[in-house]
Write an enzyme that holds these catalytic residues in place. Structure first.
Site, PDB file in Angstrom:
ATOM      1  CD  GLU A 347      -3.116   0.837   2.181  1.00  0.00           C
ATOM      2  OE1 GLU A 347      -4.243   0.420   1.846  1.00  0.00           O
ATOM      3  OE2 GLU A 347      -2.814   1.120   3.364  1.00  0.00           O
ATOM      4  CG  HIS A 378       6.446 -29.283   5.708  1.00  0.00           C
ATOM      5  ND1 HIS A 378       6.947 -30.550   5.489  1.00  0.00           N
ATOM      6  CD2 HIS A 378       7.153 -28.762   6.743  1.00  0.00           C
ATOM      7  CE1 HIS A 378       7.904 -30.795   6.375  1.00  0.00           C
ATOM      8  NE2 HIS A 378       8.055 -29.720   7.143  1.00  0.00           N
ATOM      9  CE  LYS A 493     -12.384   3.362   0.153  1.00  0.00           C
ATOM     10  NZ  LYS A 493     -11.978   3.883   1.492  1.00  0.00           N
TER      11      LYS A 493
END
EC number: 5.3.1.9
Length: 530
Positions: A347, A378, A493
């Site tokens: 960001e 793993h 948004k």
């Protein structure tokens, strides 16, 4: 900062030439005792080893010159002293300081002036208010729920998890961030509301997800016969819609100059950490962060830990061309830390516009991700060792565990096994291993660094948090971008409000044809199934 631009710096051309034939880490004997000692730096309880990076003295010298040419030290001094660093030339922008360092400067009584002094004094006042509040109310609640999203959740959540192993607590802590109602509903199923304190965190006081979740949870409390003001407190900017002590049990303040992703050492993190572990633990975390703030002002890269790490990242990103970087802490306590760093890094520096307002022509933030070791060995380490992309790794490790409990099996403790795995992975990635069976061959030359401290404590965690904040900011200074805004979050948004209007039947037909088409598809296909 040099206004000529990153690509115009004299050392950029030198580094481009050096990147044509970087050091070969698979050369037998190259990772020698001499190299390990030469390519390391110990500052403030941390040791950074970069002997397994593809660098030599020529590269480090050129990176040092580049840091000087780009004015990294003076830019850091400007930021910490309260100068306006959050800006874009000739265009409307936030045009303000970035003063997260001031939220902890007061613990070491660092002399400041102007904006920085003001925020430091205010932070000290808020900290004392928090201390008084905890003295009065901490024993009245067994549980705290923090409502917030982005920097109001990721940093505090990572810090709370990190301190769990070394700081005793009888408090339960939950975080609600996602607007998905299942997030809040799951938490409500697990808590006793009558013994729960809710802290709502929003700088603006209008964050959609936070406002919705607060109302969702408040409705549940009301149905339990509980009063909002007896259980809800707020952390917000002065003058915001949430800055209302007639509504909340208490309101703590932050300021516009504190970016969300850099706000964990303000009341954004202070309230939940103080409630969980006590004010003294939060104070120790601030001490560690403040110490690293001072370390970030060291004038020479050879003595400046976050600057050195930043420039190694620049080398990997801009000159060796690696598009992603992975952070692997060998500590269960740092389980959520990579997610915080992902937000803080991407960001801050996921930008393609320079502070001059011009489109830039080079790479900025790598894609950041990570998981704790040895678990990650793993899962994705197969790709790190033998995948088609070279992915630099930042290892974080500690010599001792947090809880002081361990067991000796086959001649070694679990902590020793954990640390041995981290060191072994770094060497294996660098050296590789030849095999006549190509499927069992490791080409090596996979760069990594190791950042090691003795033990994960509140002080160490504060320093580690600030180390990465400064590393990220130094890279932004070097690239000439604004690491303190986040315009990239606004478009989606804005469109979400349009889509919501269509779903509610309140938008004019044709307001967003793309959304109408997608909603029609999903509604028609999924309703058929039901």
């Amino acid at each position: 900062m040099d206004r000529k631009g990153f690509l115009d710096s004299p050392s950029t051309k030198i580094l481009q030439d050096l990147a044509v034939a970087p050091v070969d880490l698979t050369t037998p004997g190259i990772i020698s005792q001499e190299r390990v000692e030469r390519f390391s730096l110990s500052i403030g309880g941390f040791t950074l080893s970069y002997a397994t990076e593809r660098v030599d003295e020529g590269v480090v010298s050129a990176l040092t010159d580049l840091a000087s040419e780009r004015g990294l030290v003076s830019s850091m001094q400007a930021m910490q002293s309260g100068e306006v660093v959050n800006y874009i030339d000739n265009f409307p922008s936030e045009s303000r300081p970035a003063l997260h360092t001031a939220t902890r400067a007061w613990v070491k009584e660092i002399p400041l002036t102007g904006n920085a002094e003001d925020i430091a004094l205010r932070s000290k006042i808020e900290a004392q208010r928090l201390k008084d509040f905890l003295h009065q109310y901490r024993d009245a609640f067994t549980t705290i729920v923090q409502i917030g999203i982005g920097g109001s959740e990721l940093g505090p959540k990572a810090l709370h998890r990190a301190l769990k192993g070394c700081c005793p607590s009888d408090k339960k802590v939950y975080f609600v961030s996602n607007i998905d109602p299942d997030n809040a509903a799951e938490v409500l199923q697990e808590i006793d509301c009558s013994k729960t304190l809710v802290v709502t965190v929003s700088k603006s006081g209008t964050t959609l997800e936070t406002a919705v979740n607060e109302e969702f949870i408040a409705d549940h409390f009301l149905k339990q016969g509980l009063h909002f003001r007896d259980h809800f407190i707020a952390v917000t900017c002065e003058g915001s819609p949430m800055d209302d002590r007639s509504k909340y049990l208490e309101v703590f303040h932050i300021w516009d100059s504190i970016g969300g992703r850099y706000s964990s050492t303000s009341m954004v993190g202070g309230v939940v950490l103080g409630f969980a572990y006590g004010f003294d633990v939060f104070f120790q975390l601030l001490e560690g962060a403040a110490a690293m703030d001072l370390a970030a002002l060291a004038p020479q890269m050879s003595e400046n830990l976050p600057m050195l790490a930043a420039m190694l990242g620049i080398w990997n990103r801009n000159f060796l061309g690696y598009p992603t970087s992975v952070i692997v802490p060998y500590s269960a306590g740092l389980e959520y830390f990579p997610a915080h760093l992902q937000q803080c890094g991407m960001e801050s520096n996921g930008k393609s516009i320079a502070q001059t307002g011009e489109i830039i022509g080079f790479a900025t933030s790598p894609i950041l991700w990570g998981e704790v070791g040895t678990n990650s060995q793993h899962s994705f380490f197969q790709c790190l060792h033998q995948g088609s992309d070279v992915i630099p790794i930042e290892f974080i490790g500690f010599l001792d565990n947090q809880r002081g409990r361990d067991i000796v099996i086959s001649g070694s403790t679990s902590s020793q096994k954990l640390f041995a795995n981290m060191v072994a992975q770094s060497i294996a990635l660098a050296k590789g291993r030849e095999n006549t069976n190509p499927n069992k061959s490791f080409r090596g030359n996979r760069p990594s660094s190791l950042l090691v401290a003795e033990r994960l404590t509140p002080y160490t965690m504060g320093a580690l948090l600030a180390f990465y904040e400064h590393k990220i900011v130094f890279q932004g200074f070097c690239w000439g971008i604004n690491s303190f805004d986040q315009e990239g979050v606004t478009l989606g948004k804005d469109l979400a409000n349009q889509v919501l209007g269509i779903m509610q039947g309140q938008a004019k037909e044709g307001a967003c044809l793309e959304a109408e088409a997608l909603l029609k598809l999903f509604n028609s296909t999924q309703k058929k199934k039901s």
